[in-house]
Design a protein around this motif. Structure first.
Motif, mmCIF file in Angstrom:
data_model
loop_
_atom_site.group_PDB
_atom_site.id
_atom_site.type_symbol
_atom_site.label_atom_id
_atom_site.label_comp_id
_atom_site.label_asym_id
_atom_site.label_seq_id
_atom_site.Cartn_x
_atom_site.Cartn_y
_atom_site.Cartn_z
ATOM 1 N N ARG A 101 39.867 37.302 44.389
ATOM 2 C CA ARG A 101 38.902 36.731 43.521
ATOM 3 C C ARG A 101 39.340 37.035 42.002
ATOM 4 O O ARG A 101 40.041 37.957 41.886
ATOM 5 C CB ARG A 101 37.559 37.834 43.456
ATOM 6 N N PRO A 102 38.997 36.096 41.229
ATOM 7 C CA PRO A 102 39.319 36.313 39.598
ATOM 8 C C PRO A 102 38.858 37.900 39.219
ATOM 9 O O PRO A 102 37.781 38.183 39.490
ATOM 10 C CB PRO A 102 38.509 35.380 39.007
ATOM 11 N N GLY A 103 39.853 38.323 38.555
ATOM 12 C CA GLY A 103 39.688 39.604 38.004
ATOM 13 C C GLY A 103 40.384 40.610 38.853
ATOM 14 O O GLY A 103 40.611 41.769 38.357
ATOM 15 N N ASP A 104 40.882 40.508 40.050
ATOM 16 C CA ASP A 104 41.577 41.290 41.048
ATOM 17 C C ASP A 104 42.821 41.436 40.298
ATOM 18 O O ASP A 104 43.545 40.895 39.672
ATOM 19 C CB ASP A 104 41.683 40.611 42.165
ATOM 20 N N LYS A 105 43.213 42.864 40.515
ATOM 21 C CA LYS A 105 44.690 43.273 40.087
ATOM 22 C C LYS A 105 45.374 43.355 41.430
ATOM 23 O O LYS A 105 45.021 43.810 42.341
ATOM 24 C CB LYS A 105 44.611 44.666 39.482
ATOM 25 N N VAL A 106 46.512 42.797 41.342
ATOM 26 C CA VAL A 106 47.205 42.289 42.448
ATOM 27 C C VAL A 106 48.758 42.640 42.364
ATOM 28 O O VAL A 106 49.227 42.464 41.271
ATOM 29 C CB VAL A 106 47.019 41.006 43.046
ATOM 30 N N ARG A 107 49.346 42.840 43.513
ATOM 31 C CA ARG A 107 50.888 42.777 43.544
ATOM 32 C C ARG A 107 51.157 41.466 44.648
ATOM 33 O O ARG A 107 50.501 41.416 45.404
ATOM 34 C CB ARG A 107 51.334 44.201 44.367
ATOM 35 N N PHE A 108 52.083 40.862 43.951
ATOM 36 C CA PHE A 108 52.272 39.639 44.814
ATOM 37 C C PHE A 108 54.128 39.209 44.885
ATOM 38 O O PHE A 108 54.701 39.978 43.876
ATOM 39 C CB PHE A 108 51.841 38.237 44.294
ATOM 40 N N THR A 109 54.389 38.751 45.670
ATOM 41 C CA THR A 109 55.702 38.051 45.749
ATOM 42 C C THR A 109 55.948 36.645 45.731
ATOM 43 O O THR A 109 54.896 35.953 46.242
ATOM 44 C CB THR A 109 56.272 38.703 47.131
ATOM 45 N N ALA A 110 56.662 36.220 44.755
ATOM 46 C CA ALA A 110 56.645 34.752 44.591
ATOM 47 C C ALA A 110 58.433 34.230 44.759
ATOM 48 O O ALA A 110 59.219 35.029 44.335
ATOM 49 C CB ALA A 110 56.316 34.381 43.155
ATOM 50 N N THR A 111 58.490 32.960 44.803
ATOM 51 C CA THR A 111 59.766 32.491 44.838
ATOM 52 C C THR A 111 59.700 31.041 44.212
ATOM 53 O O THR A 111 58.413 30.447 43.867
ATOM 54 C CB THR A 111 60.250 32.150 46.366
ATOM 55 N N ARG A 112 60.724 30.454 43.843
ATOM 56 C CA ARG A 112 60.742 29.006 43.152
ATOM 57 C C ARG A 112 61.112 28.197 44.241
ATOM 58 O O ARG A 112 62.166 28.268 45.041
ATOM 59 C CB ARG A 112 61.770 29.062 42.140
ATOM 60 N N GLN A 113 60.346 27.007 44.379
ATOM 61 C CA GLN A 113 60.600 26.233 45.377
ATOM 62 C C GLN A 113 60.269 24.809 45.056
ATOM 63 O O GLN A 113 59.190 24.659 44.494
ATOM 64 C CB GLN A 113 59.557 26.427 46.723
ATOM 65 N N ASP A 114 61.063 23.724 45.087
ATOM 66 C CA ASP A 114 60.930 22.587 44.778
ATOM 67 C C ASP A 114 60.540 22.352 43.267
ATOM 68 O O ASP A 114 59.551 21.553 43.107
ATOM 69 C CB ASP A 114 60.037 21.695 45.534
ATOM 70 N N GLY A 115 60.862 23.156 42.344
ATOM 71 C CA GLY A 115 60.829 23.141 41.014
ATOM 72 C C GLY A 115 59.420 23.776 40.707
ATOM 73 O O GLY A 115 59.028 23.741 39.620
ATOM 74 N N GLY A 116 58.579 24.437 41.638
ATOM 75 C CA GLY A 116 57.581 25.095 41.266
ATOM 76 C C GLY A 116 57.535 26.396 42.050
ATOM 77 O O GLY A 116 58.534 27.003 42.471
ATOM 78 N N TYR A 117 56.437 27.365 41.426
ATOM 79 C CA TYR A 117 56.600 28.598 42.089
ATOM 80 C C TYR A 117 55.326 28.765 43.044
ATOM 81 O O TYR A 117 54.265 28.306 43.070
ATOM 82 C CB TYR A 117 56.288 29.793 40.925
ATOM 83 N N VAL A 118 55.928 29.674 44.333
ATOM 84 C CA VAL A 118 55.157 29.639 45.388
ATOM 85 C C VAL A 118 54.765 31.248 45.662
ATOM 86 O O VAL A 118 55.762 31.983 45.718
ATOM 87 C CB VAL A 118 55.749 28.955 46.375
ATOM 88 N N VAL A 119 53.358 31.714 45.695
ATOM 89 C CA VAL A 119 53.313 33.057 46.181
ATOM 90 C C VAL A 119 53.619 32.942 47.551
ATOM 91 O O VAL A 119 52.597 32.339 48.524
ATOM 92 C CB VAL A 119 51.693 33.388 45.647
ATOM 93 N N THR A 120 54.177 34.193 48.142
ATOM 94 C CA THR A 120 54.677 34.177 49.431
ATOM 95 C C THR A 120 53.771 35.416 49.998
ATOM 96 O O THR A 120 53.532 35.366 51.250
ATOM 97 C CB THR A 120 56.036 34.190 49.693
ATOM 98 N N ALA A 121 53.442 36.261 49.165
ATOM 99 C CA ALA A 121 52.372 37.571 49.545
ATOM 100 C C ALA A 121 51.807 37.951 48.462
ATOM 101 O O ALA A 121 52.091 37.934 47.230
ATOM 102 C CB ALA A 121 53.493 38.495 50.145
#
Length: 128
Positions: A101-121
């Motif tokens: 939800r908006p306002g949540d503090k999160v830890r995330f893993t991201a990668t770059r794919q096809d010129g954009g960024y994707v959250v994988t976790a």
């Protein structure tokens, strides 16, 4: 009689061409030197960058659209992805965004794919 030149074989100057063995030896040397030059250039360039670098970071959820599979995250600099501190929209599998939800503090893993960024976790239970 022929003149002695200290044991060196005399080679005619005009019309002289190396024999097959001489040409082969020269080719081997050229290939060896080229290999050394290429190896040196590769070593000087350093390690190759990862094709799809991946990085973990923390941030705050600003917007979520689970149907579209996007989440806007405000985060600090992510050096492994070459990102400055910013608020960016990431793509993500809708299932990952179900409890976010908006306002949540999160830890995330991201990668770059096809010129954009994707959250994988993404996980909000790790942070207060």
């Amino acid at each position: 009689m022929s003149e002695d030149r200290g044991g060196a074989a005399s080679v005619p100057k005009e019309g002289w061409q190396p024999g097959r063995q001489g040409r082969r030896r020269a080719a081997v040397w050229i290939v060896a030197l080229a290999g050394i030059a290429v190896a040196g250039a590769v070593a000087a360039a350093g390690p190759a960058p990862a094709r799809n670098p991946q990085a973990s970071a923390t941030g705050e959820v600003r917007r979520v659209d689970a149907q579209q599979g996007t989440v806007a995250l405000r985060h600090g600099e992510i050096k492994d992805l070459g990102l400055p501190a910013a608020t960016l929209v990431y793509h993500a599998a809708p299932a990952l965004l179900r409890d976010i939800r908006p306002g949540d503090k999160v830890r995330f893993t991201a990668t770059r794919q096809d010129g954009g960024y994707v959250v994988t976790a993404i996980d909000k239970s790790v942070l207060p």
